[in-house]
Design an enzyme around this catalytic site. Structure first.
Site, PDB file in Angstrom:
ATOM      1  NE  ARG A   1      42.558  37.747  29.586  1.00 17.82           N
ATOM      2  CZ  ARG A   1      41.483  38.505  29.753  1.00 17.82           C
ATOM      3  NH1 ARG A   1      41.285  39.572  28.993  1.00 17.82           N
ATOM      4  NH2 ARG A   1      40.590  38.212  30.680  1.00 17.82           N
TER       5      ARG A   1
ATOM      6  CD  GLN B   1      33.181  39.703  33.181  1.00 20.08           C
ATOM      7  OE1 GLN B   1      34.293  39.273  32.870  1.00 20.08           O
ATOM      8  NE2 GLN B   1      32.466  40.494  32.384  1.00 20.08           N
TER       9      GLN B   1
ATOM     10  CG  PHE C   1      38.444  37.835  26.821  1.00 22.01           C
ATOM     11  CD1 PHE C   1      37.370  37.531  27.644  1.00 22.01           C
ATOM     12  CD2 PHE C   1      38.295  38.845  25.888  1.00 22.01           C
ATOM     13  CE1 PHE C   1      36.175  38.222  27.543  1.00 22.01           C
ATOM     14  CE2 PHE C   1      37.101  39.548  25.783  1.00 22.01           C
ATOM     15  CZ  PHE C   1      36.038  39.236  26.613  1.00 22.01           C
TER      16      PHE C   1
ATOM     17  CE  LYS D   1      36.960  70.021  61.498  1.00 20.18           C
ATOM     18  NZ  LYS D   1      36.460  71.382  61.327  1.00 20.18           N
TER      19      LYS D   1
ATOM     20  CG  HIS E   1      42.693  46.432  28.665  1.00 22.58           C
ATOM     21  ND1 HIS E   1      42.000  45.251  28.785  1.00 22.58           N
ATOM     22  CD2 HIS E   1      41.761  47.419  28.692  1.00 22.58           C
ATOM     23  CE1 HIS E   1      40.706  45.501  28.871  1.00 22.58           C
ATOM     24  NE2 HIS E   1      40.535  46.813  28.833  1.00 22.58           N
TER      25      HIS E   1
ATOM     26  CB  THR F   1      32.594  69.850  62.219  1.00 20.82           C
ATOM     27  OG1 THR F   1      33.167  71.145  62.002  1.00 20.82           O
ATOM     28  CG2 THR F   1      31.214  69.794  61.600  1.00 20.82           C
ATOM     29  CG  ASP F   2      37.362  72.437  66.410  1.00 19.02           C
ATOM     30  OD1 ASP F   2      38.289  72.331  65.578  1.00 19.02           O
ATOM     31  OD2 ASP F   2      37.549  72.671  67.622  1.00 19.02           O
TER      32      ASP F   2
ATOM     33  CG  ASN G   1      40.738  43.448  31.971  1.00 19.89           C
ATOM     34  OD1 ASN G   1      41.946  43.289  32.130  1.00 19.89           O
ATOM     35  ND2 ASN G   1      39.987  42.586  31.302  1.00 19.89           N
TER      36      ASN G   1
END
Length: 310
Positions: free
Chosen positions: A183, A231, A166, A12, A259, A57-58, A257
């Site tokens: 940045r 990274q 970067f 479930k 931006h 599942t119940d 990322n």
């Protein structure tokens, strides 16, 4: 062409259970989304439709709610351990249980003063607000002998408004991106870490403290790393956790990322320099996606490569 049955499981999914613990007038909330997956001797139900080995599942749903009452919810991990042990030990055909849990955090709403009166109460200690968008996650797997506990979080949005660069990257005829020496670095952290607790004979970690500390070290590494690439920041976040928490051997990250591009304001006669406090356009897509695993030296990776995207 003959066919055979491959890997299979059932259960479930997404049982939303909220447990309120009352400590006098002070209440505490545990809000979980629990998914149960069971596997074992289930060939007959697929081949012939025989349900002789099938726990409904119940029933698994009912077990989740009953255990929340009977055992309480000390932590997502401990609750998952209770459930996994129960399904494997109580049902002979079931050989393996996997419990996945998402936990939603709540924070207490502060009242205007300590003597606030509300419907007869001296203090309001039972009102909460959902805390941000971060979701705590955990997966507990048990096969009757060995445990595997993988915990983590998703949708934790973080940003450094400076101390990120970067530049020096590969350029070809299709490269238009300008090098950046100041940045914004922003991401939505999705992380999973694996505990080295695998047996009942070992001392069990303090799950709540471990999560809080792993999260703390992750955020501190993000904030304290002067980043030349996402990274590099990812590796520092993982290394900080593993070096600080002996119970964790492996951690995998998926970091988009997010931006932020400087807006061109020259047509309006305005300079838009980062040193003066810049204006950015926050782009939601497309985005760079940085993913990697950080391991304790000598440890074999076991976290699935695609798990952080679940």
């Amino acid at each position: 062409m003959p066919t055979i049955l491959g890997q299979n499981q059932y259960g479930k999914a997404e049982n939303r259970v909220v447990k309120i613990t009352r400590d006098g007038d002070t209440h505490h909330i545990k809000d979980l989304n629990v998914s149960v997956a069971l596997s074992g001797d289930m060939d007959d139900v697929h081949y012939s439709g025989s349900n002789a080995n099938v726990l409904p599942t119940d029933t698994t749903k009912n077990t989740v709610f009953a255990f929340a009452k009977e055992h309480g919810i000390e932590s997502a991990e401990q609750f998952g351990i209770h459930l996994a042990r129960h399904f494997v030990s109580s049902q002979e055909p079931i050989h393996r249980a996997r419990i996945r849990i998402e936990e939603y955090s709540w924070e207490r709403i502060a009242t205007s003063d300590g003597n606030s009166r509300f419907i007869g109460a001296d203090e309001v200690r039972h009102s909460f607000a959902r805390k941000g968008m971060e979701t705590r996650v955990s997966q507990i797997t048990y096969d009757g002998d060995n445990w595997e506990v993988i915990s983590g979080l998703k949708d934790l949005t973080v940003m450094n408004s400076t101390n990120s660069e970067f530049w020096g990257y590969v350029k070809d005829k299709y490269t238009t991106l300008k090098e950046a020496y100041d940045r914004i670095l922003a991401t939505d952290v999705s992380a999973r870490w694996r505990y080295n607790w695998t047996s009942d004979e070992q001392r069990m970690p303090n799950w709540e403290k471990s999560y809080e500390q792993a999260r703390k070290h992750m955020l501190q590494a993000f904030a304290e790393t002067y980043s030349l690439s996402l990274q590099q920041t990812l590796y520092q976040m993982g290394s900080r956790i593993i070096n600080s928490r002996s119970e964790i051997d492996e951690i995998r990250f998926s970091l988009p990322n997010n931006h932020h591009f400087l807006v061109d304001l020259e047509p309006f006669g305005l300079k838009n320099d980062t040193a003066d406090g810049a204006v950015y356009f926050a782009a939601d897509r497309p985005y760079g996606l940085i993913e990697a695993t950080v391991l304790r030296d000598g440890v074999e990776p076991k976290i699935p490569v695609d798990m952080t995207n679940l």
